[in-house]
Design an enzyme around this catalytic site. Structure first.
Site, PDB file in Angstrom:
ATOM      1  N   LEU A 241     -12.104   0.084  -3.058  1.00  7.44           N
ATOM      2  CA  LEU A 241     -12.054  -1.056  -3.981  1.00  7.44           C
ATOM      3  C   LEU A 241     -11.848  -0.602  -5.424  1.00  7.44           C
ATOM      4  O   LEU A 241     -12.084  -1.367  -6.355  1.00  7.44           O
ATOM      5  CB  LEU A 241     -13.334  -1.889  -3.865  1.00  7.44           C
ATOM      6  CG  LEU A 241     -13.640  -2.438  -2.468  1.00  7.44           C
ATOM      7  CD1 LEU A 241     -14.932  -3.242  -2.482  1.00  7.44           C
ATOM      8  CD2 LEU A 241     -12.491  -3.292  -1.951  1.00  7.44           C
TER       9      LEU A 241
ATOM     10  N   ASP B 279      -4.115   0.449  -9.141  1.00  7.09           N
ATOM     11  CA  ASP B 279      -5.535   0.167  -9.347  1.00  7.09           C
ATOM     12  C   ASP B 279      -5.851  -0.151 -10.800  1.00  7.09           C
ATOM     13  O   ASP B 279      -6.549  -1.125 -11.109  1.00  7.09           O
ATOM     14  CB  ASP B 279      -6.381   1.354  -8.900  1.00  7.09           C
ATOM     15  CG  ASP B 279      -6.313   1.597  -7.404  1.00  7.09           C
ATOM     16  OD1 ASP B 279      -5.696   0.780  -6.695  1.00  7.09           O
ATOM     17  OD2 ASP B 279      -6.883   2.603  -6.948  1.00  7.09           O
TER      18      ASP B 279
ATOM     19  N   GLU C 155      -6.536   9.867 -14.576  1.00  4.87           N
ATOM     20  CA  GLU C 155      -6.791  10.198 -13.175  1.00  4.87           C
ATOM     21  C   GLU C 155      -5.785  11.219 -12.658  1.00  4.87           C
ATOM     22  O   GLU C 155      -6.141  12.119 -11.899  1.00  4.87           O
ATOM     23  CB  GLU C 155      -6.774   8.941 -12.313  1.00  4.87           C
ATOM     24  CG  GLU C 155      -7.339   9.166 -10.937  1.00  4.87           C
ATOM     25  CD  GLU C 155      -8.057   7.956 -10.355  1.00  4.87           C
ATOM     26  OE1 GLU C 155      -8.386   8.016  -9.161  1.00  4.87           O
ATOM     27  OE2 GLU C 155      -8.283   6.973 -11.077  1.00  4.87           O
TER      28      GLU C 155
ATOM     29  N   SER D 269     -13.244   1.818  -7.499  1.00  3.71           N
ATOM     30  CA  SER D 269     -14.363   1.993  -8.423  1.00  3.71           C
ATOM     31  C   SER D 269     -13.998   2.927  -9.570  1.00  3.71           C
ATOM     32  O   SER D 269     -14.418   2.713 -10.716  1.00  3.71           O
ATOM     33  CB  SER D 269     -15.585   2.525  -7.678  1.00  3.71           C
ATOM     34  OG  SER D 269     -15.295   3.754  -7.019  1.00  3.71           O
TER      35      SER D 269
ATOM     36  N   GLU E  77       0.832  -1.209   0.000  1.00  4.55           N
ATOM     37  CA  GLU E  77       0.000   0.000   0.000  1.00  4.55           C
ATOM     38  C   GLU E  77       0.859   1.248   0.000  1.00  4.55           C
ATOM     39  O   GLU E  77       1.809   1.362   0.772  1.00  4.55           O
ATOM     40  CB  GLU E  77      -0.897  -0.013   1.241  1.00  4.55           C
ATOM     41  CG  GLU E  77      -2.258   0.581   1.014  1.00  4.55           C
ATOM     42  CD  GLU E  77      -3.110  -0.283   0.105  1.00  4.55           C
ATOM     43  OE1 GLU E  77      -3.252   0.086  -1.088  1.00  4.55           O
ATOM     44  OE2 GLU E  77      -3.638  -1.299   0.560  1.00  4.55           O
TER      45      GLU E  77
ATOM     46  N   GLY F  25     -15.962   4.724  -3.101  1.00  5.96           N
ATOM     47  CA  GLY F  25     -15.378   5.217  -1.865  1.00  5.96           C
ATOM     48  C   GLY F  25     -15.063   4.141  -0.853  1.00  5.96           C
ATOM     49  O   GLY F  25     -14.683   4.445   0.274  1.00  5.96           O
TER      50      GLY F  25
END
Length: 372
Positions: free
Chosen positions: A117, A164, A152, A119, A30, A114
């Site tokens: 995961l 992601d 993004e 989205s 992470e 939110g």
């Protein structure tokens, strides 16, 4: 299929194709992706389905079955809200010189927004995968993921890494995706939970986050500042952690400690998976959460309680997943302790007067693909 029916209803025609891209759970690794580090996500069964047809003009007509409304625009800068993720993909592809014009598109998503995961990545990759095929761009799955990340970063304004989007585009069913975020090398590694009598539970805290706020960007800036102070290209290049920590202080010191040790945890977890010791990875999940809580400071009380209560209820390990400040935790749970973990977490939330979290199992699923 709901997206197709809605496309007919909205645009009075059949879509030229239907594509789906999943959200993801990050097993471990992470806040390492934008530090050129190592990650180990897998795709979840939930995602975004897109029914799409290209247009010869530059007009973009959209509909979301979740968000409502039918935004229409020709200038991408006129896009607002969720539509900016779609417009961003068009922008990124055009910026790269690809002949992408307008589009009619209906999206139907079942990955919670939110919840940590991914989205937004699922939406971006579904759209990118569709446009790649409809316009004959010839992009690889990784190139689609990179275009989605560019959308993004450069259009939506979230300084995320590639984790992601790559997981959504490249994951395979029954496997976790090991990726080196510097080289972009990937390898899908078998992750057989059922064969070891395990389940991976997602605990959706219900605390919604927004990674466009300054907290996420500040963590990334801390990492970049620390790397500059240490004279390395990124924190991935720190080999003498003790020496590095001796030269740093405050937030930069804490962020560096997390990133370097998290990369080590990714490598250790992969070693356990290769050895077939899936049940032994729990300690690494626990250590990852403590580091995210104390060193990277991206957890929140609801995530901490979910993790602590999961372990108390019999999970072999648990941690927050995703960017943080809300969203979801994951727990590695023996089959016979699933109910115990559920009761432990819901009881801990009830004691604090919090609404019960959503708890559901997730299995490694397939990445982006055409459905029709």
């Amino acid at each position: 299929m709901r997206a197709v029916e809605a496309f007919r209803e909205t645009f009075g025609a059949e879509p030229q194709g239907v594509w789906r891209a999943p959200g993801r759970v990050n097993l471990i690794g992470e806040h390492t992706d934008y530090n050129d580090g190592l990650v180990l996500p897998f795709a979840v069964p939930w995602g975004v389905t897109a029914a799409v047809s290209p247009r010869e003009d530059g007009v973009v007509r959209l509909r979301s079955l979740q968000a409502g409304g039918t935004p229409t625009f020709e200038s991408l800068e006129d896009a607002e809200g969720w539509a900016r993720y779609v417009a961003g993909v068009l922008w990124a592809l055009r910026e790269a010189g690809h002949p992408v014009r307008g589009v009619d598109l209906v999206v139907d998503g079942d990955v919670p927004r939110g919840a940590g995961l991914a989205s937004s990545a699922a939406l971006e990759v579904a759209v990118g995968t569709a446009l790649n095929e409809l316009y004959g761009l010839g992009l690889s799955k990784m190139e689609v993921a990179l275009a989605a990340r560019r959308a993004e970063n450069g259009f939506v304004g979230v300084p995320c890494g590639i984790l992601d989007q790559a997981a959504s585009a490249l994951a395979e069913e029954g496997k976790a995706l090991f990726m080196d975020c510097r080289s972009l090398g990937t390898r899908n590694i078998p992750f057989d939970l059922a064969g070891h009598g395990l389940r991976l539970l997602i605990v959706d805290t219900g605390v919604r986050h927004d990674l466009t706020d300054e907290r996420y960007a500040r963590r990334r800036q801390d990492c970049e500042n620390a790397a500059k102070r240490l004279g390395v290209a990124s924190l991935r290049d720190v080999t003498d952690l003790a020496g590095a920590l001796g030269r740093l202080s405050g937030d930069e010191r804490r962020r560096t400690q997390h990133v370097v040790t998290e990369n080590h945890r990714v490598e250790a977890l992969i070693g356990l998976l290769r050895a077939g010791a899936v049940r032994e990875i729990g300690a690494l999940l626990n250590a990852s959460h403590l580091s995210l809580r104390d060193q990277f400071e991206v957890s929140c009380p609801e995530l901490d309680v979910a993790v602590e209560a999961s372990v108390r209820g019999g999970a072999r390990g648990a941690r927050m997943t995703g960017g943080g400040f809300g969203g979801s935790a994951i727990a590695l749970v023996p089959d016979e302790r699933v109910q115990s973990v559920r009761e432990s977490v819901t009881g801990a939330y009830a004691e604090r007067g919090w609404a019960a979290p959503e708890i559901y199992p997730a299995s490694p699923s397939a990445g982006a693909r055409r459905l029709a």
